[in-house]
Design an enzyme around this catalytic site. Sequence first.
Site, PDB file in Angstrom:
ATOM      1  N   LYS A  12       0.875  -1.197   0.000  1.00  0.00           N
ATOM      2  CA  LYS A  12       0.000   0.000   0.000  1.00  0.00           C
ATOM      3  C   LYS A  12       0.895   1.224   0.000  1.00  0.00           C
ATOM      4  O   LYS A  12       2.044   1.184   0.451  1.00  0.00           O
ATOM      5  CB  LYS A  12      -0.942   0.021   1.197  1.00  0.00           C
ATOM      6  CG  LYS A  12      -0.307   0.037   2.594  1.00  0.00           C
ATOM      7  CD  LYS A  12       0.147   1.392   3.090  1.00  0.00           C
ATOM      8  CE  LYS A  12       0.743   1.342   4.496  1.00  0.00           C
ATOM      9  NZ  LYS A  12       1.555   2.519   4.860  1.00  0.00           N
ATOM     10  N   ASP A 135      -2.755  -1.232  10.128  1.00  0.00           N
ATOM     11  CA  ASP A 135      -2.884  -1.185   8.663  1.00  0.00           C
ATOM     12  C   ASP A 135      -3.505  -2.453   8.076  1.00  0.00           C
ATOM     13  O   ASP A 135      -3.768  -2.497   6.870  1.00  0.00           O
ATOM     14  CB  ASP A 135      -1.490  -1.059   8.004  1.00  0.00           C
ATOM     15  CG  ASP A 135      -0.887   0.311   8.187  1.00  0.00           C
ATOM     16  OD1 ASP A 135      -1.620   1.231   8.587  1.00  0.00           O
ATOM     17  OD2 ASP A 135       0.322   0.443   7.910  1.00  0.00           O
TER      18      ASP A 135
END
Length: 261
Positions: A12, A135
């Site tokens: 990401k 996350d």
Amino acid sequence: MLSKVSKLSPAKVNLTFKVLGKRLDGYHAIETLMQAVSLFDRLHFSFSSDTITCSDPSIPCDSHNLVWRARQLFRNATDIYEPIAIDIEKKIPVQAGLGGGSSNAATTLFALNEIFQKPLSEKKLVELGAELGSDVPFFFSTGSALCSGRGEIFTDQSHLNKGLTIVKPQHLHLSTPEVYKHAIVGEGLEHAAFKVLPELKQVKANLLEIFEEVIMSGSGTAFVCFGQPKSTLPDDFSSFACSPIQKNSGEWYTLEHVQSV
Ligand code: C5P
């Protein structure tokens, strides 16, 4: 059951980042726009032994590894104790702000749930993910999401519609908790990262000579760069040309989800 299953585990990037405050639990309240991109680790699952292995020998494969911990959480939640071997083929740089470990953990939860005929709901997988790291839940989004809370609450967004280059200075690494210690409310994490690792400020200045736009990803040290590079990068940088990826919720990331931009 299949004898071997492989899944992609994407990196990401953080396209925006704002620290909103320090919480009573020690975490920081944040708001960040995250995008999954086409830089992948691959996780290979097989079932004749109960091991965790990794192509990068510097990565621990014991209980420090989020894949190990994800497998353990899945077992505790399902009472499924069959042998599960997971081999991590590592491509995503570590300590880079690219969410590699978190992505591996999310991929493990999703894959084990699919392999064992979905004993857990997607909502439960997201909850287990949040126990593993702030996350981790993001990877259960469509791949483009605004994340809040300590990062674990996601709202799907439309995907970034341009390509990007991830650039990582090879010998500079940052620990996320160390960067957060220097976080200032109202800012992103860039100035905190520069405080921990002053040479990173010059790295960004150098990258701005080459690219149109340069944003540090998460707690660093990787940068998200936009535009055609005006010159070649020095040898001590790793660079990855990437596209955004977007999937439907309930699916996992495949090469077909890579957006053409
Ligand atoms: O959630 P995760 O385990 O990835 O976080 C690692 C560390 O980063 C936390 O222990 C905390 O020190 C810091 N952190 C924070 N605020 C966040 C996310 C992480 O202070 N929103």
